[in-house]
Design a protein around this motif. Structure first.
Motif: not given
Length: 140
Positions: A32, A36, A51, A57, A59, A61-62, A64, A67-68, A70
């Motif tokens: 991830l 990113l 992406h 993704v 939770q 790692y949200k 980072l 991530t929105d 992806v």
């Protein structure tokens, strides 16, 4: 670091505008974070970037950034074709899961990984088996 492969990647990036960045299914922090980071770099260079990952993704790692952005492989906003597709921290095309179809429609593919068992399934393969992570390879 293999400077010849890095020069090939730079040339491919310079001659492209639409890029797809992929992580392996059941994503972890290395795939991830690498995905990113490469996506953010490509955007700074003026690329249209998508992406995608087979699985959501996780939770954990949200937090980072980006991530929105992806998307699921069946998202209607994804393009039919890309100039470049990047695979990050993925040892085989099978590990791309449901994003394999997107991968196969790219004009050129780039595989960046640190696993010695990598199957070198891209047009350009940058494998640094001495690296601790793909994130370390991308950072270099």
């Amino acid at each position: 670091m293999n400077t010849e492969i890095l020069q090939e990647i730079i040339a491919a990036i310079k001659s492209s505008k639409k890029s797809l960045v992929l992580a392996h299914q059941n994503p972890d922090g290395d795939t991830l974070g690498s995905m990113l980071a490469v996506g953010a770099l490509l955007k700074k260079l003026g690329h249209e970037v998508d992406h995608s990952i087979s699985d959501p993704v996780p939770q954990i790692y949200k937090f980072l950034p980006f991530t929105d952005l992806v998307k699921a492989p069946d998202d209607k906003d994804l393009k039919n074709e890309y100039d470049l597709a990047f695979s990050l921290d993925c040892g085989s095309v099978k590990r791309l899961g449901r994003t394999q179809a997107l991968w196969s429609r790219a004009k050129k593919t780039i595989n960046i990984d640190h696993h010695i068992s990598n199957e070198k399934f891209a047009t350009i393969n940058w494998i640094e088996a001495d690296a601790t992570s793909t994130g370390q390879v991308v950072h270099a």
